[in-house]
Design an enzyme around this catalytic site. Structure first.
Site, PDB file in Angstrom:
ATOM      1  N   HIS A   1      25.201  58.965  -3.337  1.00  0.00           N
ATOM      2  CA  HIS A   1      25.964  58.704  -2.115  1.00  0.00           C
ATOM      3  C   HIS A   1      26.302  59.992  -1.378  1.00  0.00           C
ATOM      4  CE1 HIS A   1      28.964  57.047   0.611  1.00  0.00           C
ATOM      5  NE2 HIS A   1      29.762  58.036   0.220  1.00  0.00           N
ATOM      6  N   VAL A   2      26.831  60.978  -2.098  1.00  0.00           N
ATOM      7  CA  VAL A   2      27.260  62.204  -1.431  1.00  0.00           C
ATOM      8  C   VAL A   2      26.071  62.938  -0.823  1.00  0.00           C
ATOM      9  CG1 VAL A   2      27.148  63.723  -3.458  1.00  0.00           C
ATOM     10  CG2 VAL A   2      28.795  64.200  -1.649  1.00  0.00           C
TER      11      VAL A   2
END
Length: 1481
Positions: free
Chosen positions: A1084-1085
């Site tokens: 996600h990051v």
């Protein structure tokens, strides 16, 4: 120590040439260096002669040419010999010598020997001396050995015990003078010592008497080493030639100036030794030049015969040299050189006149011949024999014992215990008006307790003793002003019914009751405040009751309560246990016996508290072991009593180890802080054997007597160190600095020696003739000390397990320890091998032996062994030795190839696994390292990449282990440390020091050594660029990205974050994130970074990362390349032109809007009914793919709960209360109370399902051929309904909420559909980006693959996935970029998953995917992964097939949509399934 009078050094020292230009010049230069000081023409002759010899490759020995011989007849100057311990005065001569006594004082001795008829005169002068200096002296007459007391004596001389004379020095300013005259012609030697009577300090010469020899005849029986001062000279030219010969023998090395001086003086000493034995200068000259003794006999040949050294002795001597050097691994040329050096050494001995028989006796000691014969048999000279490790299934070493920490915390934080009668009494006493509690203690009386509470009420001290024990009880007591003292109380103090004795008093207990509970008590009121405590014992029916064999003792002081205001709340600890320990610490300080008894008493309470209880005991014992706590305080205890209490405690720990396997690791750690102990005479031997040492070696005073007194009163682990320090001091030829160095290295200072109840003030001081006996006896004594105090001492542990019997010498006389039964076949031989190789320089064979022993021992450790604790202590010792051997072997690895470092790593991983309760991950790491080594041997081109993955996984295992230790131990260390007043520095690094004391620290160092090597071989570079964006900003260093994810930075910021897990948000204002952590490229990051145009990269080089950290606060420009980040410092004016400023401006006001969705009247819909009004892009894309992708790509069947269903359910009258509560919480959230987010999620989980929803969902699922959960029972439907609610509730998780706030999305407009799919129990899961996200290359597909379900890939699970790229024009040739390091895989049975599908996940410019939860009905099973048995990793053909199929599926879907895609899917039995796709952001 002394400077020689009349000793003339050469005017020119040996010097080395200042410039060396070539190899030939180096040789000539070296020759010249040894001839410095010889006139140039002579130097030229020798150099010319020896340059001819250098043309030959054959060794020519010491033969010198005629050119050299001519030098011998040149003029030479005399040199006096160096004095060592005596002065010699010949007739009509005068001599002086100086001896250093201490740092400020010096002894000067002048001897006058006038002509015959007058007395010989000896003048003594001591500089900077005291006024109490006396000469303790006597003389030795011809033919006698003992001192004789001459009749001619200086004034003031007194006779001392009829054995010596004592004459005071005469003080003259700062010096002291004394003159002795000897008129007896039979006196041969004056022998003396000096004594400073005020300080009782003796002055000797290197532990021996000073001697002045008054005639030229040396005593034959003289024991000290003596070299006389006389006018014997050695020609300087012979010294120069001997120096050259020595240099030639040593291989013509390049010497430093200091070495050259040493060699020159050594050459002189060689020749003087010859002269001392009676060889004349002419004979010496003839011997060195191989010429006749005189010029007139030139025609005769020298007939000197040199005895040959037998080859077998040469081999033995070579072995001895090799052993002394630490058994290094010599190459063939070095082996040849060693044999030659060994032969030279032996030949030199024979040349000195020793016989062959004497030479054999000198070197053929012990089992040296058998060791050499083994090498001769195998023809493996200078090589260490190795242990042949047995072939085993490594999987048999797995243990999976892991305590449930969460349960334990609840248990110990909130204990439930009914108050006892003693609790009621304590409360009643403490609640008295004006009462101040000074001390409160509880003693164990078998299964009952005795409360002692000391109070001060209106200035009077009161002592209340109460017990729940039944039956008659008498208190036998006294008062004391110091511990150990018994003083009878005054008559006014006696309670009613008391009887006063000589030094004590007896008072019967009285019965009473409180809260309906019976008890007995005695109350004593004191007027005199000078008393410090109350010692007592109890008597019941004629039986004395003591406190674990000692008197009870209660102090009258408030110092016993050490609880501070800054102790914290004790969360995460066994708080009640730690506070109990703190209450008892005052008693524990009295002696180690008390401490071990208290620990034994608390063992059961600690076990009941679980892992945190045992952690509390470990912290307490380690504070003790590291000398943070007092070991002894005004209490004398016999060594056997300490030993007995150790035995009791270790017995309890042994039983805990056996019965509770989940606590074995922490029990081992506790045992390592406690000595083995023992019943019977084990401890008593400490007391007895020191007397034997003193008696055998005549050392009953000074330091030895002080140590003896300390040992008698309170022996401790310090005594092991003291004994070793004394041994080291003796071995160093009585160098007192070595004594202090050993003490200091082991944490013992001079102040600590003085702090003992029986302080050690003096330094050791022995005579040379005591050396051999002391080394023998102290060596034996050290084993006795270690047998009691050092559980982790290897030699002691092996001896205890193997058994031994000793007789004679006063040491452990008649002691017999039987061997442990049932030891593996060949185990004693293995342990003998270990002991033989403990000091080897090459540690690899030793490590193999240690680990083989540990593996052999392992089955016995898990069995019902009668002497289990002896085996545990042996295992602890073997483990500790592995660590020290590895640290010693670092030098061996400096120039080692990667394969050797990998092998060392595999050994340390194995050792760590053998010491770990839950070691499955470590065992799979070990298998991985073994496979990497095999790949390397087979020249597999992927070996370095594969090894790098296991390096990362091993690092992750160490990090997890460190976090586990910190979570379990550090809170207890901080809470107990504050209660006990332990040094804050020691507390702060407590867990770090625990880790350093084990194998983990060594393993980490080896990994750091190997990492850059693997990255270089695998062409990985120092960076992995996840989001390549050129930016500029100010550097800021943070520990965790998670901790600052909601922060807003006011200026462009480059974050250097030590920890990035993968699920965090990137804070506003951040333009770059640099980290040593390794989040997946598709986490996600990582996706957020690329979408937000934030530079994001992993740095593998700690030096580069440290450079960024040092630049904190500076303005840097970052320019990423394919495998690097180029950075430079810039000025603020350059920032306005940087791309990062533009990016921030663009992102400051995002124009994103959501269209609110409404309930369409249906609770459930099939895939054919998916539209943009009803479901999100995730559901629509799956529906679109159905029937359009190639037939070999599977698409799971799907149904959905459309938009608006959540709101409809919430509005249903059955959920009215939930709706009201939710509305109230949303108002709090709008006001900035972010803690309401968690409460909202809990509230959503309270929703009840409308009947129509259940009916429609069942109809749609059955119609799609999906299993209906209700068919398996009502509980199964409840699980499904809970999963649906958890998906809805995830709208309010922190990460998603703050993400929408950041881009100014209206959170109320966010709607959540739920996509329902049948779970495929996947072998592998993958995420595809059809354009490489790291490089932006649209011709290349990038994919990450994990074993099991994809949650470990898209979630924040530690470790890296397998990653590969594939060119779209060559889909059959995938290229692996990295192998997996994720230790955990998720697996699940056939089930249903409920996926979030919001209307905010795929907005252009906003990556909403992955913010919300997908929840299966069933909980996934976490499985520790073994990649060495995974065909995707070890089978290249299978891997290429699967990866190519995944790439082809991605290419087909991209072609279907006509744009880059972000695709999720799984592999089951080789078939590809796609579960969702979305546009790649």
């Amino acid at each position: 120590m002394s400077n020689s009078l009349g000793h003339c050094l050469p005017q020119q020292a040996l010097c080395r040439p200042s410039v060396v230009e070539s190899q030939s010049r180096a040789q000539n230069g070296s020759s010249a260096s040894l001839l410095c000081g010889i006139p140039s023409p002579l130097r030229a002759e020798i150099a010319a002669n020896h340059s001819k010899q250098q043309l030959s490759t054959r060794f020519l020995g010491n033969k010198l040419s005629a050119s050299t011989t001519r030098l011998l007849h040149r003029k030479h100057r005399p040199v006096f010999m160096v004095p060592r311990a005596a002065l010699v005065a010949d007739h009509a001569s005068e001599l002086m010598n100086k001896f250093k006594l201490d740092s400020n004082s010096e002894l000067q001795v002048a001897v006058s020997a006038p002509s015959s008829g007058l007395p010989k005169q000896i003048d003594l002068l001591v500089t900077n001396s005291s006024s109490s200096l006396v000469l303790h002296w006597g003389v030795i007459r011809v033919g006698r050995k003992n001192w004789f007391l001459p009749s001619r004596r200086p004034e003031g001389t007194r006779v001392y015990k009829n054995k010596a004379l004592r004459t005071p020095f005469v003080k003259s300013g700062s010096n002291s003078l004394l003159k002795i005259e000897i008129d007896d012609p039979d006196v041969q030697v004056v022998e003396f010592l000096m004594l400073d009577e005020a300080d009782n300090k003796w002055f000797k010469y290197n532990g021996q008497n000073f001697q002045v020899q008054l005639s030229g005849n040396k005593r034959e029986d003289q024991s000290p080493p003596v070299i006389e001062i006389s006018n014997v000279t050695v020609p300087e030219d012979l010294v120069q030639i001997q120096a050259y010969i020595r240099w030639e023998r040593k291989g013509k090395q390049m010497y430093t100036p200091d070495q050259e001086k040493e060699e020159y003086e050594a050459a002189r000493a060689d020749l003087l030794e010859e002269v001392k034995r009676g060889v004349s200068v002419e004979e010496l000259r003839a011997k060195m030049t191989k010429k006749p003794k005189a010029e007139e006999s030139k025609t005769k040949e020298s007939a000197t015969v040199r005895p040959e050294v037998p080859n077998d002795l040469v081999q033995v001597q070579a072995y001895i040299r090799w052993e002394k050097a630490g058994k290094p691994n010599y190459p063939p040329e070095k082996q040849t050189q060693e044999f030659a050096e060994a032969r030279k050494e032996l030949q030199l001995e024979l040349d000195k006149g020793i016989t062959l028989s004497e030479l054999k006796n000198k070197i053929l000691k012990g089992d040296i011949q058998s060791k050499v014969s083994r090498q001769l048999k195998t023809k493996k000279y200078f090589s260490i024999e190795r242990v042949q490790r047995k072939r085993r299934d490594i999987m048999q070493l797995i243990s999976k014992y892991a305590p449930e920490t969460e349960t334990i915390i609840e248990k110990v934080v909130a204990p439930s215990k009914a108050p006892t009668v003693l609790d009621f009494i304590s409360k009643a006493v403490e609640e008295q008006n004006g009462c101040v509690v000074l001390n409160k203690k509880v003693f164990k009386l078998d299964d009952k307790e005795l409360l002692a509470i000391v109070t001060n009420v209106l200035g009077k001290t009161k002592v209340c003793l109460a017990t729940d024990r039944k039956g008659p009880l008498i208190l036998h007591w006294a008062l004391s002003k110091k511990a150990g003292e018994w003083m009878a109380p005054s008559l006014e103090t006696l309670p009613l019914g008391s009887s006063l004795l000589e030094k004590a008093c007896e008072t019967p207990f009285s019965e009473a009751s409180i809260e309906g509970l019976l008890y007995q008590s005695v109350e004593i009121e004191l007027d005199d405040g000078n008393y410090k405590g109350l010692p007592f014992v109890l008597q019941s029916d004629g039986t004395w009751i003591k406190n674990s064999g000692s008197d009870f003792y209660v102090e009258f002081t408030s110092e016993t309560s050490k609880i501070r205001k800054d102790t914290g709340d004790g969360s995460g600890t066994a708080k009640a246990l730690l506070e109990r320990i703190a209450e008892l610490e005052t008693d524990a300080e009295r002696s180690l016996m008390h401490r071990f008894n208290i620990a034994a008493d608390l063992a059961e309470q600690a076990r009941e508290a679980g892992q945190l209880g045992l952690a509390g005991i470990l912290v307490w014992m380690r504070f003790m072991a590291t000398r943070q706590l007092v070991w002894n305080k005004n209490y004398n205890v016999k060594p056997r009593e300490i030993s007995k209490t150790q035995d009791r405690l270790t017995d309890l720990l042994q039983n805990m180890y056996k019965d509770h396997p989940q606590y074995r690791e922490i029990v081992r750690m506790i045992m390592s802080t406690v000595g083995r102990g023992g019943e019977g005479d084990v401890g008593q031997r400490i007391r007895d054997e020191i007397l034997v040492i003193q008696r055998n070696n005549a050392c009953k005073g000074g330091m030895m007597e002080e140590w003896h007194q300390k040992l008698h009163n309170n022996t401790s682990p310090d005594d092991v160190v003291i004994c070793q320090a004394v041994i080291d001091y003796i071995n160093s030829d009585f160098d007192i600095n070595v004594y202090w160095d050993t003490l200091k290295k082991n944490g013992i200072t001079k102040e600590r020696l003085l702090s003992y109840d029986r302080a050690i003030h003096s330094e050791p001081n022995f005579r040379r003739e005591q050396k051999e006996g002391l080394l023998r006896d102290l060596g034996n004594y050290l084993r006795t000390l270690k047998a009691v105090h050092s559980g982790a001492d290897l030699e002691s542990a092996i001896a205890t397990c193997m058994g031994y019997k000793t007789e004679g010498q006063g040491f452990m006389v008649g002691v017999k320890i039987n061997p442990i039964k049932g030891l593996p076949s060949g185990f004693p031989i293995l342990l003998e091998f270990i002991l033989d190789h403990l000091e080897d320089k090459m540690v690899e064979p030793l490590l193999e032996g240690l680990l083989e022993a540990r593996v052999e021992l392992r089955p016995l450790l898990f069995g019902a062994q009668e002497r289990l604790k002896d085996l545990i202590f042996l295992d602890i010792a073997l483990d500790s030795t592995v660590r020290t051997a590895i640290e010693r072997g670092y030098e061996e690895l400096n120039s080692a190839d990667p394969q050797k470092i990998m092998y060392f790593i595999s050994l340390v991983v194995e050792n760590l696994a053998l010491s770990t309760d839950d070691n499955e991950d470590l065992i799979y790491c070990l298998k991985g390292w073994n496979h990497a080594l095999e790949m390397s041997k087979q020249k597999d081109d992927q070996w370095a990449l594969y090894a790098k993955a296991f390096l990362d996984r091993t690092r992750l295992a160490l990090s997890t282990k460190g976090e586990q230790y910190h979570r379990i131990l550090q809170p207890s260390a901080e809470y107990l440390g504050s209660l006990l007043g332990v040094d804050k520095g020691a507390v702060s690094i407590f867990t770090e020091e625990v880790i350093r004391s084990g194998s983990a620290a060594s393993l980490s160092a080896l990994l750091n050594r190997l990492d850059p090597v693997l990255r270089n071989v695998a062409h990985l570079g120092s960076w992995q660029i996840i989001s390549p964006v050129e930016v500029a900003g100010y550097v800021e260093v943070v520990d965790e990205l998670l901790a600052v994810q909601n922060k807003s930075y006011g200026r462009p910021t480059i974050l250097v974050a030590k920890s990035v897990k993968g699920e965090e948000e990137i804070p506003d204002g951040v333009v770059a994130v640099l980290t040593p952590d390794m989040p997946d490229v598709l986490s996600h990051v990582s996706v957020r970074a690329r979408n937000s145009k934030v530079c994001f990269a992993t740095c593998f080089d700690p030096n580069i990362l440290s450079e960024f950290q040092r630049n904190e606060g500076k303005l840097l420009s970052l320019r990423p390349t394919s495998a690097d980040i180029v950075h430079r410092e810039i000025q603020e004016r350059e920032l306005s032109n940087s791309s990062s400023s533009d990016v921030r401006d663009d992102q400051s006001s995002p124009s994103l809007t959501l269209v609110k969705k409404h309930f369409t009247g249906r609770y459930a819909i099939s895939a054919e009914e998916f539209t943009s009004d009803m479901v999100g892009a995730k559901s629509r894309n799956i529906s679109y793919l159905k029937g359009k992708v190639p037939s070999w790509v599977g698409i799971p069947t799907s149904v959905a709960l459309p938009f608006g269903v959540f709101e409809k359910v919430l509005s249903d009258k059955i959920n009215q209360d939930v709706a009201n509560n939710l509305q109230s919480l949303k108002k709090k959230l709008a006001q900035g109370e972010f803690s309401a987010l968690g409460e909202i999620r809990k509230t959503v989980l309270q929703l009840a399902p409308p009947g129509q929803l259940v009916k429609e969902l069942e109809e749609k699922m059955r119609g799609a051929g999906m299993p209906w959960p209700g068919d398996e029972g009502e509980h199964r439907w409840e699980q499904a309904w809970m999963a649906i609610k958890r998906v809805w509730a995830s709208k309010w998780n922190e990460r998603a909420y703050f993400s929408t706030r950041k881009v100014k999305l209206d959170h109320d407009y966010l709607c959540m559909a739920v996509l329902i799919q049948e779970i495929i129990n996947a072998d592998y899961a993958f995420v595809i980006h059809t354009t490489n996200p790291s490089t932006g290359d649209s011709s290349e597909i990038y994919t990450e693959v994990v074993k099991g379900l994809g949650e470990t890939l898209v979630g924040a699970y530690p470790g890296r996935a397998l990653s590969f790229v594939c060119k779209k024009n060559d889909l059959n040739s995938p290229k692996v970029l990295g192998y997996p390091s994720k230790p955990i895989g998720l697996f699940i049975r056939r089930s249903i998953i409920f996926r979030s599908d919001s209307n905010g996940e795929d907005l252009e410019g906003y990556a909403g995917a992955g913010l919300y939860d997908s929840v299966p009905i069933d909980e996934e099973e976490k499985v520790v992964l073994d990649y060495t048995s995974d065909p995707l990793i070890v089978d290249r053909g299978f891997r290429d097939s699967i990866l190519s199929s995944i790439a082809r599926a991605g290419s087909a879907i991209e072609e279907l949509y006509g744009s880059p895609q972000d695709i999720e899917g799984v592999v089951k039995d080789g078939k590809i399934f796609v579960v969702q796709t979305r546009p790649q952001m």
